[in-house]
Design a protein around this motif. Structure first.
Motif, short mmCIF file in Angstrom:
data_model
loop_
_atom_site.label_atom_id
_atom_site.label_comp_id
_atom_site.label_asym_id
_atom_site.label_seq_id
_atom_site.Cartn_x
_atom_site.Cartn_y
_atom_site.Cartn_z
N GLY A 1 0.78 -1.23 0.00
CA GLY A 1 0.00 0.00 0.00
C GLY A 1 0.81 1.28 0.00
O GLY A 1 0.25 2.36 0.01
N ILE A 2 2.14 1.18 -0.02
CA ILE A 2 3.00 2.37 -0.01
C ILE A 2 3.95 2.30 -1.20
O ILE A 2 4.68 1.32 -1.37
CB ILE A 2 3.80 2.51 1.29
N GLU A 3 3.92 3.34 -2.02
CA GLU A 3 4.71 3.35 -3.24
C GLU A 3 5.44 4.68 -3.40
O GLU A 3 4.88 5.74 -3.12
CB GLU A 3 3.77 3.13 -4.43
N ALA A 4 6.68 4.63 -3.86
CA ALA A 4 7.44 5.83 -4.20
C ALA A 4 7.17 6.12 -5.67
O ALA A 4 7.26 5.22 -6.52
CB ALA A 4 8.92 5.61 -3.97
N VAL A 5 6.83 7.37 -5.96
CA VAL A 5 6.48 7.77 -7.32
C VAL A 5 7.30 8.98 -7.70
O VAL A 5 7.34 9.97 -6.96
CB VAL A 5 4.96 8.11 -7.41
N PRO A 6 7.98 8.94 -8.86
CA PRO A 6 8.77 10.10 -9.27
C PRO A 6 7.87 11.29 -9.61
O PRO A 6 6.75 11.11 -10.09
CB PRO A 6 9.52 9.61 -10.51
N LEU A 7 8.38 12.47 -9.37
CA LEU A 7 7.62 13.70 -9.62
C LEU A 7 7.12 13.77 -11.05
O LEU A 7 5.98 14.13 -11.30
CB LEU A 7 8.48 14.93 -9.29
N TRP A 8 7.96 13.39 -12.02
CA TRP A 8 7.56 13.51 -13.42
C TRP A 8 6.30 12.70 -13.72
O TRP A 8 5.52 13.06 -14.60
CB TRP A 8 8.70 13.09 -14.35
N ALA A 9 6.06 11.61 -12.99
CA ALA A 9 4.89 10.78 -13.21
C ALA A 9 3.60 11.48 -12.77
O ALA A 9 2.51 11.06 -13.14
CB ALA A 9 5.04 9.45 -12.49
N MET A 10 3.73 12.52 -11.96
CA MET A 10 2.57 13.25 -11.47
C MET A 10 2.19 14.44 -12.35
O MET A 10 1.16 15.04 -12.17
CB MET A 10 2.83 13.74 -10.03
N LEU A 11 3.06 14.77 -13.30
CA LEU A 11 2.83 15.91 -14.17
C LEU A 11 1.88 15.55 -15.31
O LEU A 11 1.83 14.40 -15.74
CB LEU A 11 4.16 16.40 -14.76
N PRO A 12 1.14 16.55 -15.83
CA PRO A 12 0.30 16.28 -16.99
C PRO A 12 1.14 15.78 -18.16
O PRO A 12 2.34 16.11 -18.26
CB PRO A 12 -0.30 17.66 -17.33
N GLY A 13 0.57 15.00 -19.03
CA GLY A 13 1.27 14.37 -20.13
C GLY A 13 2.13 15.29 -20.98
O GLY A 13 3.21 14.93 -21.42
#
Length: 50
Positions: free
Chosen positions: A35-47
């Motif tokens: 249930g805990i994941e590290a996600v890079p910032l770029w993956a959160m940006l609009p396409g």
């Protein structure tokens, strides 16, 4: 970041979260724990910005 902190577990419990995402400035997405994941910032940006 490779460790789940006590504050992450407390937040999940207190807020009754099914998932927790830790946004970081790296390149790869990876699981820290159930249930805990590290996600890079770029993956959160609009396409068009990624």
């Amino acid at each position: 970041m490779n460790a789940v902190t006590p504050s992450m577990r407390i937040a999940m419990n207190d807020l009754k979260l099914d998932s927790l995402y830790v946004v970081y400035p790296g390149l790869h997405r990876y699981k820290l724990a159930d249930g805990i994941e590290a996600v890079p910032l770029w993956a959160m940006l609009p396409g068009d910005l990624a």
